[in-house]
Scaffold this motif. Structure first.
Motif, PDB file in Angstrom:
ATOM      1  N   GLU A  65     -20.054  30.728   7.457  1.00  0.00           N
ATOM      2  CA  GLU A  65     -18.621  30.487   7.636  1.00  0.00           C
ATOM      3  C   GLU A  65     -18.246  30.361   9.114  1.00  0.00           C
ATOM      4  O   GLU A  65     -17.355  29.598   9.457  1.00  0.00           O
ATOM      5  N   TYR A  94      -9.330  31.971  13.745  1.00  0.00           N
ATOM      6  CA  TYR A  94      -9.984  31.055  12.810  1.00  0.00           C
ATOM      7  C   TYR A  94     -10.065  31.671  11.410  1.00  0.00           C
ATOM      8  O   TYR A  94      -9.941  30.977  10.412  1.00  0.00           O
ATOM      9  N   GLY A 132      -7.025  29.522   7.613  1.00  0.00           N
ATOM     10  CA  GLY A 132      -8.412  29.615   8.016  1.00  0.00           C
ATOM     11  C   GLY A 132      -9.302  29.847   6.812  1.00  0.00           C
ATOM     12  O   GLY A 132      -8.898  29.642   5.663  1.00  0.00           O
ATOM     13  N   SER A 133     -10.481  30.299   7.076  1.00  0.00           N
ATOM     14  CA  SER A 133     -11.490  30.452   6.037  1.00  0.00           C
ATOM     15  C   SER A 133     -11.220  31.674   5.159  1.00  0.00           C
ATOM     16  O   SER A 133     -11.316  32.810   5.622  1.00  0.00           O
ATOM     17  N   ARG A 134     -10.892  31.444   3.913  1.00  0.00           N
ATOM     18  CA  ARG A 134     -10.632  32.569   3.014  1.00  0.00           C
ATOM     19  C   ARG A 134     -11.916  33.317   2.694  1.00  0.00           C
ATOM     20  O   ARG A 134     -11.880  34.515   2.438  1.00  0.00           O
ATOM     21  N   TYR A 135     -13.048  32.631   2.725  1.00  0.00           N
ATOM     22  CA  TYR A 135     -14.325  33.305   2.476  1.00  0.00           C
ATOM     23  C   TYR A 135     -14.686  34.233   3.636  1.00  0.00           C
ATOM     24  O   TYR A 135     -15.230  35.315   3.420  1.00  0.00           O
ATOM     25  N   LEU A 136     -14.362  33.817   4.844  1.00  0.00           N
ATOM     26  CA  LEU A 136     -14.607  34.665   6.005  1.00  0.00           C
ATOM     27  C   LEU A 136     -13.722  35.907   5.941  1.00  0.00           C
ATOM     28  O   LEU A 136     -14.184  37.022   6.202  1.00  0.00           O
TER      29      LEU A 136
END
Length: 153
Positions: free
Chosen positions: A45, A61, A84-88
């Motif tokens: 990610e 981010y 930003g990155s929901r997985y992160l």
């Protein structure tokens, strides 16, 4: 059919094993509470750490910074932006919970406990997650393992 599927699984396992040997993933696994899966998700990610000029940019981010509404001299800070990155965001919060269990004496765990008393658990989780994400930034940037007073020899 089973033999062909098992052959495909073995090929994918071999490819994943190759990625697991990357220095960045090995260094992330030195953080208490971050295993192979978490390290691989974090690494994938984040991508190239060089694209972030500082640790604050990585936190931004991830979408874990407070929103700001400003009019003249009045500034209001709101909830996190979620941009930003929901997985992160997901993996860093999960890693934080595991980190606090595996290393309860770390500065991040102590920071969480102190903040949770005054601000509440939800805000403390976000603030401690930001602190962990900043530590991850420097681990990847300096290409070094995690250092904690508790695991120093």
């Amino acid at each position: 059919v089973m033999d062909s599927l098992e052959a495909e699984i073995a090929k994918i396992d071999s490819a994943i094993g190759g990625y697991a040997k990357l220095d960045g993933i090995k260094n992330l696994q030195t953080i208490p509470g971050i295993g192979l899966f978490s390290a691989m998700v974090l690494y994938s990610e984040i991508g190239d750490i060089g694209r972030f000029s500082d640790s604050g940019k990585l936190v931004s981010y991830a979408g874990m910074i407070p929103s700001v509404r400003q009019s003249s001299d009045i500034i209001h800070h709101g909830r996190i932006t979620y941009q930003g990155s929901r997985y992160l965001r997901w993996i860093i919060v999960e890693s934080l919970h595991t980190h606090m269990i595996n290393d309860p004496g770390s500065s991040i765990s102590s920071f969480y406990k102190h903040l949770a008393k005054g601000k509440g658990k939800s805000k403390a989780i976000i603030a401690a997650s930001n602190k962990l994400l900043k530590a991850i930034y420097w681990i990847l940037k300096d290409q070094r393992p995690y250092y904690s007073k508790n695991n120093a020899q």
